[in-house]
Design a protein around this motif. Structure first.
Motif, PDB file in Angstrom:
ATOM      1  N   PRO A   1       9.087   7.375  -7.144  1.00 20.60           N
ATOM      2  CA  PRO A   1       9.705   8.680  -6.878  1.00 20.60           C
ATOM      3  C   PRO A   1      10.492   8.616  -5.573  1.00 20.60           C
ATOM      4  CG  PRO A   1       7.423   8.943  -7.552  1.00 20.60           C
ATOM      5  CD  PRO A   1       7.632   7.473  -7.334  1.00 20.60           C
ATOM      6  N   ALA A   2      11.629   9.242  -5.544  1.00 17.15           N
ATOM      7  CA  ALA A   2      12.542   9.139  -4.398  1.00 17.15           C
ATOM      8  C   ALA A   2      11.897   9.565  -3.086  1.00 17.15           C
ATOM      9  CB  ALA A   2      13.795   9.976  -4.663  1.00 17.15           C
ATOM     10  N   LYS A   3      11.011  10.548  -3.130  1.00 17.60           N
ATOM     11  CA  LYS A   3      10.429  11.084  -1.897  1.00 17.60           C
ATOM     12  C   LYS A   3       9.037  10.532  -1.589  1.00 17.60           C
ATOM     13  CE  LYS A   3      13.004  15.439  -2.164  1.00 17.60           C
ATOM     14  NZ  LYS A   3      12.908  16.932  -2.181  1.00 17.60           N
ATOM     15  N   LEU A   4       8.629   9.473  -2.288  1.00 15.50           N
ATOM     16  CA  LEU A   4       7.280   8.939  -2.070  1.00 15.50           C
ATOM     17  C   LEU A   4       7.119   8.337  -0.688  1.00 15.50           C
ATOM     18  CD1 LEU A   4       4.524   8.503  -3.384  1.00 15.50           C
ATOM     19  CD2 LEU A   4       5.350   6.278  -4.194  1.00 15.50           C
ATOM     20  N   PHE A   5       8.172   7.653  -0.211  1.00 18.09           N
ATOM     21  CA  PHE A   5       8.111   7.000   1.100  1.00 18.09           C
ATOM     22  C   PHE A   5       9.319   7.383   1.954  1.00 18.09           C
ATOM     23  CE2 PHE A   5       5.893   3.896  -1.713  1.00 18.09           C
ATOM     24  CZ  PHE A   5       4.633   4.004  -1.138  1.00 18.09           C
ATOM     25  N   ASN A   6       9.068   7.559   3.226  1.00 17.13           N
ATOM     26  CA  ASN A   6      10.135   7.763   4.193  1.00 17.13           C
ATOM     27  C   ASN A   6      10.560   6.387   4.704  1.00 17.13           C
ATOM     28  OD1 ASN A   6      11.900   8.991   6.019  1.00 17.13           O
ATOM     29  ND2 ASN A   6      10.353   9.037   7.631  1.00 17.13           N
ATOM     30  N   ASP A   7      11.808   6.037   4.495  1.00 18.55           N
ATOM     31  CA  ASP A   7      12.268   4.681   4.814  1.00 18.55           C
ATOM     32  C   ASP A   7      13.548   4.717   5.656  1.00 18.55           C
ATOM     33  OD1 ASP A   7      12.555   1.898   4.753  1.00 18.55           O
ATOM     34  OD2 ASP A   7      13.611   1.935   2.828  1.00 18.55           O
ATOM     35  N   PRO A   8      13.456   5.207   6.890  1.00 22.86           N
ATOM     36  CA  PRO A   8      14.654   5.350   7.723  1.00 22.86           C
ATOM     37  C   PRO A   8      15.300   4.023   8.091  1.00 22.86           C
ATOM     38  CG  PRO A   8      12.681   5.701   9.027  1.00 22.86           C
ATOM     39  CD  PRO A   8      12.243   5.646   7.603  1.00 22.86           C
ATOM     40  N   LEU A   9      14.527   2.931   8.089  1.00 22.19           N
ATOM     41  CA  LEU A   9      15.071   1.622   8.465  1.00 22.19           C
ATOM     42  C   LEU A   9      15.529   0.823   7.241  1.00 22.19           C
ATOM     43  CD1 LEU A   9      12.439   0.629  11.196  1.00 22.19           C
ATOM     44  CD2 LEU A   9      14.692   1.688  11.507  1.00 22.19           C
ATOM     45  N   HIS A  10      15.420   1.413   6.061  1.00 23.37           N
ATOM     46  CA  HIS A  10      15.874   0.787   4.806  1.00 23.37           C
ATOM     47  C   HIS A  10      15.217  -0.576   4.572  1.00 23.37           C
ATOM     48  CE1 HIS A  10      18.808   3.998   4.657  1.00 23.37           C
ATOM     49  NE2 HIS A  10      19.231   3.675   5.857  1.00 23.37           N
ATOM     50  N   LYS A  11      13.915  -0.592   4.727  1.00 23.43           N
ATOM     51  CA  LYS A  11      13.155  -1.829   4.504  1.00 23.43           C
ATOM     52  C   LYS A  11      12.653  -1.953   3.065  1.00 23.43           C
ATOM     53  CE  LYS A  11      11.022  -2.324   9.120  1.00 23.43           C
ATOM     54  NZ  LYS A  11       9.702  -2.519   9.786  1.00 23.43           N
ATOM     55  N   LEU A  12      12.502  -0.836   2.392  1.00 18.53           N
ATOM     56  CA  LEU A  12      11.815  -0.816   1.102  1.00 18.53           C
ATOM     57  C   LEU A  12      12.677  -1.368  -0.029  1.00 18.53           C
ATOM     58  CD1 LEU A  12       9.175   0.082  -0.251  1.00 18.53           C
ATOM     59  CD2 LEU A  12      10.251   2.296  -0.685  1.00 18.53           C
ATOM     60  N   ASN A  13      12.062  -2.241  -0.824  1.00 23.57           N
ATOM     61  CA  ASN A  13      12.751  -2.846  -1.962  1.00 23.57           C
ATOM     62  C   ASN A  13      11.816  -2.798  -3.172  1.00 23.57           C
ATOM     63  OD1 ASN A  13      14.556  -4.319  -3.569  1.00 23.57           O
ATOM     64  ND2 ASN A  13      13.664  -6.271  -2.937  1.00 23.57           N
ATOM     65  N   PRO A  14      11.823  -1.694  -3.930  1.00 27.98           N
ATOM     66  CA  PRO A  14      10.949  -1.588  -5.099  1.00 27.98           C
ATOM     67  C   PRO A  14      11.523  -2.330  -6.300  1.00 27.98           C
ATOM     68  CG  PRO A  14      12.176   0.446  -4.798  1.00 27.98           C
ATOM     69  CD  PRO A  14      12.565  -0.450  -3.660  1.00 27.98           C
ATOM     70  N   ILE A  15      10.649  -3.073  -6.995  1.00 24.82           N
ATOM     71  CA  ILE A  15      11.060  -3.852  -8.159  1.00 24.82           C
ATOM     72  C   ILE A  15      10.144  -3.490  -9.326  1.00 24.82           C
ATOM     73  CG2 ILE A  15      11.415  -6.153  -9.114  1.00 24.82           C
ATOM     74  CD1 ILE A  15      13.219  -5.645  -6.746  1.00 24.82           C
TER      75      ILE A  15
ATOM     76  N   GLY B   1      -2.543   1.760  -1.453  1.00 24.11           N
ATOM     77  CA  GLY B   1      -1.207   1.190  -1.499  1.00 24.11           C
ATOM     78  C   GLY B   1      -0.178   2.050  -0.801  1.00 24.11           C
ATOM     79  N   LYS B   2      -0.229   3.351  -1.039  1.00 23.55           N
ATOM     80  CA  LYS B   2       0.721   4.261  -0.389  1.00 23.55           C
ATOM     81  C   LYS B   2       0.530   4.268   1.125  1.00 23.55           C
ATOM     82  CE  LYS B   2      -0.280   7.796  -3.023  1.00 23.55           C
ATOM     83  NZ  LYS B   2      -0.304   9.162  -3.589  1.00 23.55           N
ATOM     84  N   ALA B   3      -0.723   4.323   1.562  1.00 21.86           N
ATOM     85  CA  ALA B   3      -1.002   4.306   2.998  1.00 21.86           C
ATOM     86  C   ALA B   3      -0.523   2.997   3.623  1.00 21.86           C
ATOM     87  CB  ALA B   3      -2.495   4.498   3.246  1.00 21.86           C
ATOM     88  N   LEU B   4      -0.707   1.908   2.891  1.00 20.01           N
ATOM     89  CA  LEU B   4      -0.296   0.593   3.381  1.00 20.01           C
ATOM     90  C   LEU B   4       1.217   0.498   3.534  1.00 20.01           C
ATOM     91  CD1 LEU B   4      -1.016  -2.422   4.014  1.00 20.01           C
ATOM     92  CD2 LEU B   4      -0.679  -2.849   1.574  1.00 20.01           C
ATOM     93  N   VAL B   5       1.954   0.891   2.502  1.00 18.51           N
ATOM     94  CA  VAL B   5       3.415   0.797   2.550  1.00 18.51           C
ATOM     95  C   VAL B   5       3.969   1.649   3.693  1.00 18.51           C
ATOM     96  CG1 VAL B   5       5.561   1.307   1.320  1.00 18.51           C
ATOM     97  CG2 VAL B   5       3.661   0.219   0.113  1.00 18.51           C
ATOM     98  N   LYS B   6       3.409   2.834   3.888  1.00 21.70           N
ATOM     99  CA  LYS B   6       3.865   3.692   4.983  1.00 21.70           C
ATOM    100  C   LYS B   6       3.701   3.007   6.334  1.00 21.70           C
ATOM    101  CE  LYS B   6       2.971   8.064   2.579  1.00 21.70           C
ATOM    102  NZ  LYS B   6       2.100   9.261   2.502  1.00 21.70           N
ATOM    103  N   GLN B   7       2.602   2.290   6.505  1.00 24.44           N
ATOM    104  CA  GLN B   7       2.382   1.575   7.758  1.00 24.44           C
ATOM    105  C   GLN B   7       3.300   0.360   7.885  1.00 24.44           C
ATOM    106  OE1 GLN B   7      -1.791   0.870   8.780  1.00 24.44           O
ATOM    107  NE2 GLN B   7      -2.412   2.664   7.609  1.00 24.44           N
TER     108      GLN B   7
END
Length: 207
Positions: free
Chosen positions: A40-54, A15-21
């Protein structure tokens, strides 16, 4: 056209590898992750602000059908008998939750549903783990009106886990050597990295 992907099991090895891609895939504008607890705040690098955790209650997964109004669904849910504590608890995660996710995907008419099975999955197997995986494959692939359903069937997954799995750690150490001898019909049993599995999952979606 909807350019959102939904990921279940975003904090696991694949899952982590997938989200990063997915976060760097230009074909998606947003990546929604349904999770048990805040990421966790540092789990993913999201420079384009795509991530929406629910944060959701997976016991009430059907109540979150609105989050399945996306283009593609990626399901990386899975546990082990040891972690689950019983066969019933294992089946709830590895069969029931994934099956419900596939149903919600079908009801929302998503363009694709990809999930993680395993090599050797067989509904007739005497091995409980392989039998559950096989029963799930049968249940999902027979589901009418579910568009482009596909499973990836990895062998031993390579990557760094948070939880301790001593036997798996030994197997990972030996994997490069053992893999050299797995050719021809045995190639499907080669250990595979979580990054490769994630890449395969994305390649199985229709764009």
């Amino acid at each position: 056209m909807n350019k959102t992907a939904l990921v279940l099991g975003a904090t696991g090895l694949v899952g982590k590898a997938l989200v990063k891609q997915l976060l760097v895939d230009p074909r998606y504008d947003a990546i929604t992750c349904v999770v048990r607890r805040p990421l966790p705040a540092k789990l993913f690098n999201d420079p384009l602000h795509k991530l929406n955790p629910i944060v959701i209650d997976f016991e009430k997964l059907q109540e979150y059908h609105g989050y399945f109004n996306v283009r593609h669904v990626y399901c990386c849910l899975g546990t082990t008998l040891k972690t689950a504590g019983s066969k019933e608890a294992f089946r709830k995660v590895d069969f029931e939750y994934v099956h419900i996710a596939a149903q919600l995907c079908r009801n929302s008419q998503c363009e694709g549903f990809v999930w993680i099975s395993c090599v050797g999955a067989d509904a007739a197997s005497s091995n409980f783990y392989l039998r559950v995986k096989g029963e799930l494959e049968n249940a999902i692939l027979r589901m009418t009106q579910l568009k482009h359903a596909a499973a990836v069937r990895p062998s031993l997954l390579l990557g760094k886990r948070h939880e301790s799995r001593p036997m798996e750690q030994v197997a990972q150490y030996m994997a490069p050597i053992v893999g050299m001898f797995m050719v021809g019909p045995f190639a499907k049993y080669r250990p595979v990295s979580a990054v490769e599995v994630a890449h395969k999952m994305i390649s199985l979606q229709h764009f």
